[in-house]
Structures are given as structure tokens and as C-alpha cells.
Design a protein around this motif. Structure first.
Motif, PDB file in Angstrom:
ATOM      1  N   ALA A 131     -36.281 -17.964  -6.430  1.00  0.00           N
ATOM      2  CA  ALA A 131     -35.701 -19.313  -6.364  1.00  0.00           C
ATOM      3  C   ALA A 131     -34.643 -19.390  -5.258  1.00  0.00           C
ATOM      4  O   ALA A 131     -34.610 -20.364  -4.493  1.00  0.00           O
ATOM      5  CB  ALA A 131     -35.092 -19.688  -7.715  1.00  0.00           C
ATOM      6  N   LYS A 132     -33.800 -18.369  -5.155  1.00  0.00           N
ATOM      7  CA  LYS A 132     -32.777 -18.354  -4.087  1.00  0.00           C
ATOM      8  C   LYS A 132     -33.439 -18.332  -2.713  1.00  0.00           C
ATOM      9  O   LYS A 132     -32.979 -18.996  -1.779  1.00  0.00           O
ATOM     10  CB  LYS A 132     -31.864 -17.135  -4.242  1.00  0.00           C
ATOM     11  N   SER A 133     -34.511 -17.566  -2.593  1.00  0.00           N
ATOM     12  CA  SER A 133     -35.210 -17.475  -1.313  1.00  0.00           C
ATOM     13  C   SER A 133     -35.808 -18.833  -0.927  1.00  0.00           C
ATOM     14  O   SER A 133     -35.718 -19.262   0.225  1.00  0.00           O
ATOM     15  CB  SER A 133     -36.310 -16.408  -1.413  1.00  0.00           C
TER      16      SER A 133
ATOM     17  N   GLU B 135     -34.749 -21.726  -1.896  1.00  0.00           N
ATOM     18  CA  GLU B 135     -33.626 -22.606  -1.569  1.00  0.00           C
ATOM     19  C   GLU B 135     -33.130 -22.332  -0.147  1.00  0.00           C
ATOM     20  O   GLU B 135     -32.879 -23.245   0.638  1.00  0.00           O
ATOM     21  CB  GLU B 135     -32.480 -22.397  -2.556  1.00  0.00           C
ATOM     22  N   LYS B 136     -33.028 -21.055   0.190  1.00  0.00           N
ATOM     23  CA  LYS B 136     -32.568 -20.660   1.525  1.00  0.00           C
ATOM     24  C   LYS B 136     -33.522 -21.159   2.615  1.00  0.00           C
ATOM     25  O   LYS B 136     -33.099 -21.496   3.722  1.00  0.00           O
ATOM     26  CB  LYS B 136     -32.456 -19.127   1.582  1.00  0.00           C
ATOM     27  N   LYS B 137     -34.810 -21.240   2.276  1.00  0.00           N
ATOM     28  CA  LYS B 137     -35.804 -21.738   3.234  1.00  0.00           C
ATOM     29  C   LYS B 137     -35.811 -23.268   3.303  1.00  0.00           C
ATOM     30  O   LYS B 137     -36.573 -23.855   4.064  1.00  0.00           O
ATOM     31  CB  LYS B 137     -37.198 -21.227   2.851  1.00  0.00           C
ATOM     32  N   GLY B 138     -34.969 -23.891   2.485  1.00  0.00           N
ATOM     33  CA  GLY B 138     -34.834 -25.348   2.531  1.00  0.00           C
ATOM     34  C   GLY B 138     -35.930 -26.091   1.792  1.00  0.00           C
ATOM     35  O   GLY B 138     -36.119 -27.284   2.002  1.00  0.00           O
ATOM     36  N   LEU B 139     -36.668 -25.390   0.910  1.00  0.00           N
ATOM     37  CA  LEU B 139     -37.807 -26.023   0.241  1.00  0.00           C
ATOM     38  C   LEU B 139     -37.449 -26.630  -1.105  1.00  0.00           C
ATOM     39  O   LEU B 139     -38.116 -27.560  -1.558  1.00  0.00           O
ATOM     40  CB  LEU B 139     -38.924 -24.986   0.056  1.00  0.00           C
ATOM     41  N   ILE B 140     -36.439 -26.094  -1.759  1.00  0.00           N
ATOM     42  CA  ILE B 140     -36.075 -26.588  -3.089  1.00  0.00           C
ATOM     43  C   ILE B 140     -34.569 -26.779  -3.208  1.00  0.00           C
ATOM     44  O   ILE B 140     -33.797 -26.269  -2.390  1.00  0.00           O
ATOM     45  CB  ILE B 140     -36.547 -25.637  -4.216  1.00  0.00           C
ATOM     46  N   ILE B 141     -34.203 -27.498  -4.258  1.00  0.00           N
ATOM     47  CA  ILE B 141     -32.791 -27.648  -4.632  1.00  0.00           C
ATOM     48  C   ILE B 141     -32.618 -26.886  -5.943  1.00  0.00           C
ATOM     49  O   ILE B 141     -33.463 -26.993  -6.838  1.00  0.00           O
ATOM     50  CB  ILE B 141     -32.455 -29.132  -4.853  1.00  0.00           C
ATOM     51  N   ARG B 142     -31.551 -26.105  -6.049  1.00  0.00           N
ATOM     52  CA  ARG B 142     -31.222 -25.416  -7.319  1.00  0.00           C
ATOM     53  C   ARG B 142     -30.007 -26.113  -7.885  1.00  0.00           C
ATOM     54  O   ARG B 142     -28.908 -25.997  -7.358  1.00  0.00           O
ATOM     55  CB  ARG B 142     -30.910 -23.941  -7.070  1.00  0.00           C
TER      56      ARG B 142
END
Ligand code: SF4
Length: 117
Positions: free
Chosen positions: A42-44, A46-53
Motif C-alpha cells: 500500500a505504501k509503495s 501511494e508513493k507511485k501516486g496511484l492511491i490515497i491512504r
């Protein structure tokens, strides 16, 4: 952008869940991955800009709601024939990175938004 197999599985699940997203702690039951790995993936993403946590309290414990930044648009059967690209005079000069691009085309955006009605 490179994706591992587990990132693809998690991202697909998150995208399919739409605007309600998926709780990070649900990844264990839904995909059979342990919580540490779920957190790392999930962090990865998010870092790639694909999801919001988004931090949320669920059954008295903090977790994250994972929401895809991109929306999936369901194109109703037959509606594809109305896509403006088929009659567009710029079709041969339209591609990501060029002056004309699907990512910045108002005609295409308006058509996609009209499908949401
Ligand atoms: S994305 Fe827009 S500019 Fe490109 S072909 Fe489709 S309608 Fe034409």
C-alpha cells in the motif's frame, strides 16, 4: 512504472472497489497476504501516486482506507460508438506527450463524464 505481481493484485482490487476503497487490514482476508506485506505494498502504491491512504478508525483500531486516484468508467454497451475520437480530425496526431492527447482532451473528457449520468 514497474509493478510487482502483488502490487498489481492489490491495485486491481482497490480500483475495482471504487470510491469506497478497501481497508488495508482487509488485504489479509481478501488476498491472503500478511499485514506487513499489505502495508508495504500500500505504501509503495501511494508513493507511485496511484492511491490515497486515508487513516480511519475501524472497530476501535486504526487502519488505512486505500482509494484509487483514478476512477474506472464503465462504458455502457453501444456507447463506444459515440466516442469523439472516431470522428476526430486529430486522431493521427493524438497521443500521450503530444500537443493533442487523450489526457488533456476536453471533447474526450466531456464524453466520458456524460457516461456517468
Ligand atoms: S482524444 Fe480528443 S483530440 Fe485525441 S482523437 Fe480523441 S477526440 Fe481527438
Amino acid at each position: 512504472m514497474q509493478f510487482s505481481e502483488i502490487e498489481k493484485r492489490v491495485y486491481t482490487l482497490i480500483v475495482k472497489s471504487g470510491s469506497k476503497g478497501v481497508l488495508q487490514r482487509e488485504l489479509t482476508t481478501l488476498l491472503g497476504i500478511d499485514s506487513r506485506k499489505g502495508s508495504r505494498v500500500a505504501k509503495s502504491l501511494e508513493k507511485k501516486g496511484l492511491i490515497i491512504r486515508k487513516p480511519v478508525l475501524y472497530k476501535g483500531r486504526w487502519t488505512y482506507q486505500l482509494i484509487a486516484k483514478k476512477k474506472v468508467v464503465a462504458i455502457p454497451k453501444g456507447a463506444i460508438y459515440d466516442c469523439p475520437c472516431f470522428l476526430c480530425k486529430f486522431i493521427d496526431k493524438c497521443a500521450p506527450g503530444l500537443e493533442r492527447s487523450p489526457t488533456k482532451c476536453n471533447m474526450l473528457t466531456e464524453w466520458l463524464l456524460s457516461l456517468d449520468d
